[in-house]
Design an enzyme around this catalytic site. Structure first.
Site, short mmCIF file in Angstrom:
data_model
loop_
_atom_site.label_atom_id
_atom_site.label_comp_id
_atom_site.label_asym_id
_atom_site.label_seq_id
_atom_site.Cartn_x
_atom_site.Cartn_y
_atom_site.Cartn_z
CG ASN A 1 0.47 -5.70 5.92
OD1 ASN A 1 1.12 -6.72 6.10
ND2 ASN A 1 -0.84 -5.68 5.98
CB ALA B 1 -0.92 -0.02 1.21
CG HIS C 1 0.04 5.12 3.95
ND1 HIS C 1 -0.10 4.72 5.25
CD2 HIS C 1 -0.72 4.28 3.21
CE1 HIS C 1 -0.91 3.67 5.31
NE2 HIS C 1 -1.30 3.37 4.09
N1 LIG Z 1 1.55 -5.27 2.21
C1 LIG Z 1 0.54 -4.42 2.26
O1 LIG Z 1 0.70 -3.20 2.16
C2 LIG Z 1 -0.85 -4.95 2.46
C3 LIG Z 1 -1.94 -4.10 2.26
C4 LIG Z 1 -3.22 -4.63 2.39
C5 LIG Z 1 -3.40 -5.96 2.78
N2 LIG Z 1 -2.31 -6.73 3.01
C6 LIG Z 1 -2.46 -8.11 3.48
O2 LIG Z 1 -2.86 -8.95 2.42
C7 LIG Z 1 -3.53 -10.09 2.95
C8 LIG Z 1 -4.78 -10.39 2.11
O3 LIG Z 1 -5.61 -9.24 2.05
P1 LIG Z 1 -7.09 -9.32 1.42
O4 LIG Z 1 -7.64 -7.95 1.45
O5 LIG Z 1 -7.08 -10.09 0.15
O6 LIG Z 1 -7.82 -10.19 2.55
P2 LIG Z 1 -9.16 -11.04 2.42
O7 LIG Z 1 -9.61 -11.27 3.82
O8 LIG Z 1 -10.11 -10.45 1.46
O9 LIG Z 1 -8.64 -12.43 1.80
C9 LIG Z 1 -7.85 -13.36 2.49
C10 LIG Z 1 -8.22 -14.75 1.97
O10 LIG Z 1 -7.32 -15.70 2.53
C11 LIG Z 1 -8.08 -16.87 2.85
N3 LIG Z 1 -7.34 -17.61 3.87
C12 LIG Z 1 -7.27 -17.36 5.20
N4 LIG Z 1 -6.50 -18.28 5.80
C13 LIG Z 1 -6.07 -19.12 4.85
C14 LIG Z 1 -5.25 -20.27 4.86
N5 LIG Z 1 -4.70 -20.73 5.97
N6 LIG Z 1 -5.01 -20.92 3.70
C15 LIG Z 1 -5.55 -20.45 2.54
N7 LIG Z 1 -6.35 -19.37 2.47
C16 LIG Z 1 -6.60 -18.71 3.61
C17 LIG Z 1 -9.41 -16.31 3.34
O11 LIG Z 1 -10.42 -17.29 3.29
C18 LIG Z 1 -9.64 -15.17 2.36
O12 LIG Z 1 -10.30 -15.64 1.20
C19 LIG Z 1 -3.82 -9.76 4.42
O13 LIG Z 1 -2.89 -10.42 5.26
C20 LIG Z 1 -3.56 -8.26 4.50
O14 LIG Z 1 -3.10 -7.84 5.78
C21 LIG Z 1 -1.05 -6.27 2.84
#
Ligand SMILES: NC(=O)c1ccc[n+]([C@@H]2O[C@H](COP(=O)([O-])OP(=O)(O)OC[C@H]3O[C@@H](n4cnc5c(N)ncnc54)[C@H](O)[C@@H]3O)[C@@H](O)[C@H]2O)c1
Length: 262
Positions: free
Chosen positions: A184, A126, A214
């Site tokens: 993150n 992000a 940010h």
């Molecule tokens: N790096 C960054 O700047 C940044 C920014 C936003 C989100 N993220 C991270 O990205 C990740 C995903 O975000 P999102 O918005 O797609 O979330 P989301 O909740 O929409 O999707 C996550 C998916 O993972 C699945 N899941 C959960 N545990 C699992 C497992 N053990 N095995 C397989 N699948 C599993 C869930 O069922 C869900 O479908 C989160 O950890 C979030 O914190 C990172």
């Protein structure tokens, strides 16, 4: 390039849509989705058909499936549980950067990857400006990095906040502990720059904003950086910035490019 996906939520579905349905990354295909949980069979039945993917429910089977790179977009727990094993065999892109808060865990992943000659890809997610921070820090001449995150009050606090309120100001290490949902962004900045101890963080709850904003400032021998991002939410998960999904897309795209920018 065959991709194995962990996590088919907001970000995962975006990748399935853009890569498998819209063919926006020629030469790339998500072939497999890994999910051990019993409910996955039903939850992913529609996606299996729609995107022509195979659901794999055992880690061994996932590792022997036709996959060149694993893309994690699930959560911190999935990174902690699977990354040490996956990296023994496959390259891995990790978006749940919060999993890397413990230096020991990151070092362990690095050692596994070095021994196995695999790679760990950490997208900017992000935020931006990582190219500047990395260049500025390359000769230890980056002096200061700070991050000011301004979010809708409701995203940061359960109690009602009616006017702008600074919820935290201090070391990034402490900010991550108190506001893990900001981890993150904070961690990727510190990995690119001067580390969690020296990066300064301010977190502001602001009822007047609707986006995650940010503001990154840095200074050193290179000069000064000021970068402000006003992130639109992902259309399918308001808690995730749309830019995050795009940042994964661009890391994958880069794997195949002869001319590397940045
Ligand atoms: N790096 C960054 O700047 C940044 C920014 C936003 C989100 N993220 C991270 O990205 C990740 C995903 O975000 P999102 O918005 O797609 O979330 P989301 O909740 O929409 O999707 C996550 C998916 O993972 C699945 N899941 C959960 N545990 C699992 C497992 N053990 N095995 C397989 N699948 C599993 C869930 O069922 C869900 O479908 C989160 O950890 C979030 O914190 C990172």
């Amino acid at each position: 390039m065959r991709i194995g996906l962990i996590g088919a939520g907001a970000i995962g579905k975006f990748l399935l849509e853009k890569i498998n349905s819209e063919k926006k990354l020629p030469g790339f295909e998500i072939t497999t989705v890994f999910d051990e949980r019993a409910k996955a069979k039903t939850a992913l039945a529609e996606a299996e058909e729609k995107y022509n993917i195979s659901l794999v429910q055992q880690l061994d089977a996932f590792l022997s499936a036709p996959v060149d790179i694993v893309v994690e977009c699930a959560n911190i727990a999935a990174v902690e549980k699977y990354a040490p094993t996956i990296l023994k065999q496959k390259d891995m892109l990790i978006i749940s950067i919060g999993a890397l808060v413990e230096e020991a865990f990151l070092q362990n992943l690095k050692q596994v990857a070095e021994a196995a000659k695999t790679n760990i890809y950490l997208p900017a997610g992000a935020v931006g400006g990582l190219d500047v921070l990395r260049a500025a820090a390359s000769l230890d001449e980056l002096d200061e990095v700070s991050l000011t995150t301004r979010k809708p009050a409701k995203a940061l606090s359960d109690t009602e906040i009616t006017s702008e309120q600074i919820l935290f100001t201090g070391e990034e290490r402490e900010a991550i502990k108190q506001f893990p949902k900001n981890a993150n962004v904070a961690i990727i900045l510190s990995l690119a720059g001067i580390g969690v101890k020296d990066t300064r963080v301010t977190i502001i709850a602001d009822p007047a904003v609707t986006k995650n904003i940010h503001f990154i400032e840095a200074s050193g021998a290179f000069g000064k950086l000021e970068l402000k991002l006003e992130n639109n939410p992902s259309p399918t998960n308001p808690k995730t910035s749309y830019l995050t999904a795009l940042s994964i897309f661009t890391v994958l795209e880069k794997l195949d490019q002869t001319v590397q920018i940045g």
